[in-house]
Design a protein around this motif. Structure first.
Motif, PDB file in Angstrom:
ATOM      1  N   GLN A  30      -1.543 -40.202 -18.739  1.00 18.26           N
ATOM      2  CA  GLN A  30      -1.698 -39.823 -20.148  1.00 18.26           C
ATOM      3  C   GLN A  30      -1.203 -40.907 -21.102  1.00 18.26           C
ATOM      4  OE1 GLN A  30       0.651 -36.185 -19.605  1.00 18.26           O
ATOM      5  NE2 GLN A  30      -1.110 -35.042 -20.389  1.00 18.26           N
ATOM      6  N   GLY A  33      -3.350 -46.029 -24.122  1.00 18.45           N
ATOM      7  CA  GLY A  33      -3.943 -45.752 -25.421  1.00 18.45           C
ATOM      8  C   GLY A  33      -3.378 -46.691 -26.470  1.00 18.45           C
ATOM      9  N   LYS A 137       0.421 -41.860 -31.077  1.00 18.82           N
ATOM     10  CA  LYS A 137      -0.787 -42.238 -30.347  1.00 18.82           C
ATOM     11  C   LYS A 137      -1.972 -41.947 -31.250  1.00 18.82           C
ATOM     12  CE  LYS A 137      -2.930 -41.927 -25.815  1.00 18.82           C
ATOM     13  NZ  LYS A 137      -2.827 -41.328 -24.476  1.00 18.82           N
ATOM     14  N   SER A 140      -7.006 -42.841 -27.518  1.00 18.32           N
ATOM     15  CA  SER A 140      -6.879 -42.999 -26.073  1.00 18.32           C
ATOM     16  C   SER A 140      -7.521 -44.304 -25.612  1.00 18.32           C
ATOM     17  CB  SER A 140      -7.531 -41.819 -25.354  1.00 18.32           C
ATOM     18  OG  SER A 140      -6.757 -40.661 -25.595  1.00 18.32           O
TER      19      SER A 140
END
Length: 156
Positions: A30, A33, A137, A140
């Motif tokens: 995850q 990004g 963030k 991505s």
């Protein structure tokens, strides 16, 4: 009878809390990004690629300076930390660091955060460094070539 109602309610609450807690920690996949850390005096952009490389861009408009670096990152799953092998540190205590243009060649550790209900990923600097600001963030997408780097050492 009151006791028998209270017990299932307590059990249900524990199950809900446990279920909500699952997935609270960010996973390595995850992390890649594009992240941005905005200060009143400048901006840091950090692009983390899945191949464990990164590109960083630091812009300080008042000094008319843009610094760029590439390096590698690693993920410490047990501590949920991201470690950069080198980087620029723009802020100290929420203020412009007097040595922001000096490349930090020792490991820089950021904590990877994950918001409870949204699942959004962020990076948290030590608050003594960032003054309470965190990397958000913004995408991505993790194309490090978006930050061109001619030389890995900044020119003063």
């Amino acid at each position: 009878m009151f006791y028998s109602i209270k017990r299932p309610i307590r059990s249900a609450m524990l199950i809900i809390v446990f279920a909500a807690g699952c997935g609270l920690l960010a996973r390595e996949e995850q992390v890649p990004g594009t992240y941005v850390l905005q200060y009143p005096f400048g901006t840091e952009t950090l692009i983390l690629a899945a191949d464990h490389t990164f590109a960083q861009e630091v812009v300080v408009p008042a000094d008319n300076r843009t610094l760029r670096i590439r390096g590698t990152w690693s993920f410490q799953a047990e501590a949920v930390n991201l470690v950069l092998d080198r980087c620029f540190v723009l802020g100290r205590g929420g203020k412009l660091s007097p040595i922001y243009s000096k490349l930090q060649t020792s490991d820089t550790v950021l904590t990877v955060s994950k918001q409870l209900f949204t699942g959004k990923i962020g990076l948290v600097h030590d608050h003594m460094v960032s003054g309470g600001r965190d990397y958000k963030k913004v995408s991505s997408e993790a194309d490090t070539s978006k930050i061109p780097v001619d030389d890995v050492s900044p020119k003063n």
